[in-house]
Structure formats: C-alpha cells, structure tokens
Scaffold this motif. Structure first.
Motif, PDB file in Angstrom:
ATOM      1  N   HIS A  42     -58.122  31.226 -49.520  1.00  0.00           N
ATOM      2  CA  HIS A  42     -58.620  32.476 -48.950  1.00  0.00           C
ATOM      3  C   HIS A  42     -59.741  32.127 -47.990  1.00  0.00           C
ATOM      4  O   HIS A  42     -60.654  31.377 -48.342  1.00  0.00           O
ATOM      5  N   TRP A  44     -59.663  29.620 -61.547  1.00  0.00           N
ATOM      6  CA  TRP A  44     -59.505  30.710 -60.581  1.00  0.00           C
ATOM      7  C   TRP A  44     -59.048  31.996 -61.272  1.00  0.00           C
ATOM      8  O   TRP A  44     -59.506  33.086 -60.917  1.00  0.00           O
ATOM      9  N   GLN A  45     -58.181  31.889 -62.252  1.00  0.00           N
ATOM     10  CA  GLN A  45     -57.739  33.085 -62.972  1.00  0.00           C
ATOM     11  C   GLN A  45     -58.917  33.791 -63.638  1.00  0.00           C
ATOM     12  O   GLN A  45     -58.952  35.013 -63.711  1.00  0.00           O
ATOM     13  N   LYS A  46     -59.889  33.027 -64.097  1.00  0.00           N
ATOM     14  CA  LYS A  46     -61.075  33.600 -64.733  1.00  0.00           C
ATOM     15  C   LYS A  46     -62.077  34.122 -63.705  1.00  0.00           C
ATOM     16  O   LYS A  46     -62.778  35.099 -63.965  1.00  0.00           O
ATOM     17  N   GLU A  47     -62.167  33.471 -62.559  1.00  0.00           N
ATOM     18  CA  GLU A  47     -63.224  33.746 -61.582  1.00  0.00           C
ATOM     19  C   GLU A  47     -62.829  34.636 -60.413  1.00  0.00           C
ATOM     20  O   GLU A  47     -63.697  35.157 -59.731  1.00  0.00           O
ATOM     21  N   ARG A  48     -61.544  34.827 -60.164  1.00  0.00           N
ATOM     22  CA  ARG A  48     -61.113  35.513 -58.943  1.00  0.00           C
ATOM     23  C   ARG A  48     -61.705  36.897 -58.789  1.00  0.00           C
ATOM     24  O   ARG A  48     -62.020  37.324 -57.675  1.00  0.00           O
ATOM     25  N   GLN A  49     -61.904  37.614 -59.878  1.00  0.00           N
ATOM     26  CA  GLN A  49     -62.450  38.971 -59.782  1.00  0.00           C
ATOM     27  C   GLN A  49     -63.863  38.990 -59.207  1.00  0.00           C
ATOM     28  O   GLN A  49     -64.311  39.989 -58.668  1.00  0.00           O
ATOM     29  N   PHE A  50     -64.570  37.872 -59.303  1.00  0.00           N
ATOM     30  CA  PHE A  50     -65.935  37.794 -58.804  1.00  0.00           C
ATOM     31  C   PHE A  50     -66.012  37.333 -57.352  1.00  0.00           C
ATOM     32  O   PHE A  50     -67.079  37.411 -56.733  1.00  0.00           O
ATOM     33  N   HIS A  51     -64.899  36.834 -56.804  1.00  0.00           N
ATOM     34  CA  HIS A  51     -64.934  36.224 -55.480  1.00  0.00           C
ATOM     35  C   HIS A  51     -64.081  36.922 -54.423  1.00  0.00           C
ATOM     36  O   HIS A  51     -64.252  36.635 -53.248  1.00  0.00           O
ATOM     37  N   LEU A  52     -63.186  37.804 -54.840  1.00  0.00           N
ATOM     38  CA  LEU A  52     -62.353  38.509 -53.862  1.00  0.00           C
ATOM     39  C   LEU A  52     -62.711  39.990 -53.855  1.00  0.00           C
ATOM     40  O   LEU A  52     -62.970  40.570 -54.917  1.00  0.00           O
ATOM     41  N   GLN A 110     -62.220  43.899 -53.986  1.00  0.00           N
ATOM     42  CA  GLN A 110     -61.254  44.699 -54.727  1.00  0.00           C
ATOM     43  C   GLN A 110     -60.367  45.513 -53.820  1.00  0.00           C
ATOM     44  O   GLN A 110     -60.638  45.952 -52.819  1.00  0.00           O
TER      45      GLN A 110
END
Length: 85
Positions: A20, A75-83, A85
C-alpha cells in the motif's frame, strides 16, 4: 510517479503479498507485507523495500519515504491501525 506504479514495482521486485502506497507531492508512505520479512532484521526490511526505489529517489521523483513492513500474520493484526476505513 503514480502510486499504482510504485505498488506494482515493489510487488514485482519483492514478491509482496500486499503493498500500500500513499503519497503527497514527493513524500510517500509504503506499507509492505510479506512473510519473507520474518527472517530479516528491521534494517534489512527497510533496505529491501528501499532498493527498488533508489532510481526514483536519485532523480528526485521521490524525496521522503516512510516504510512500514509486516509479516502476513502481523499485518492481519495491525491493518486496522494503518489503513483508512
């Protein structure tokens, strides 16, 4: 340089599971996801992502780059904090 071009370049050169790229002017943020990062130190991860972009940095197309790297599981754990919504 288009964001999609940078994503395609990194995905092709590094075999990333996901990439990304966000940018404003010549400043970019890259999120790279690959299990190949599991075996690398933080510095080696940065160098791996930086290497395919060196020509663009040298010619001034890209000036500042922030790189975040993740294994696929992380990434599965962290993606919500970096992309967004």
């Amino acid at each position: 340089m288009e964001l999609t071009e940078i994503e395609a370049l990194l995905k092709d050169k590094l075999g990333l599971a996901e990439v990304h790229v966000r940018g404003e002017g010549s400043h970019y943020t890259v999120i790279a996801v690959s299990d190949s990062f599991n075996e690398m130190s933080r510095v080696k991860r940065q160098q791996a992502v930086y290497a395919p972009l060196q020509d663009k940095i040298a010619d001034g197309t890209m000036h500042a780059i922030s790189i975040k790297t993740f294994s696929e599981a992380d990434w599965q754990k962290e993606r919500q904090f970096h992309l967004p919504q």
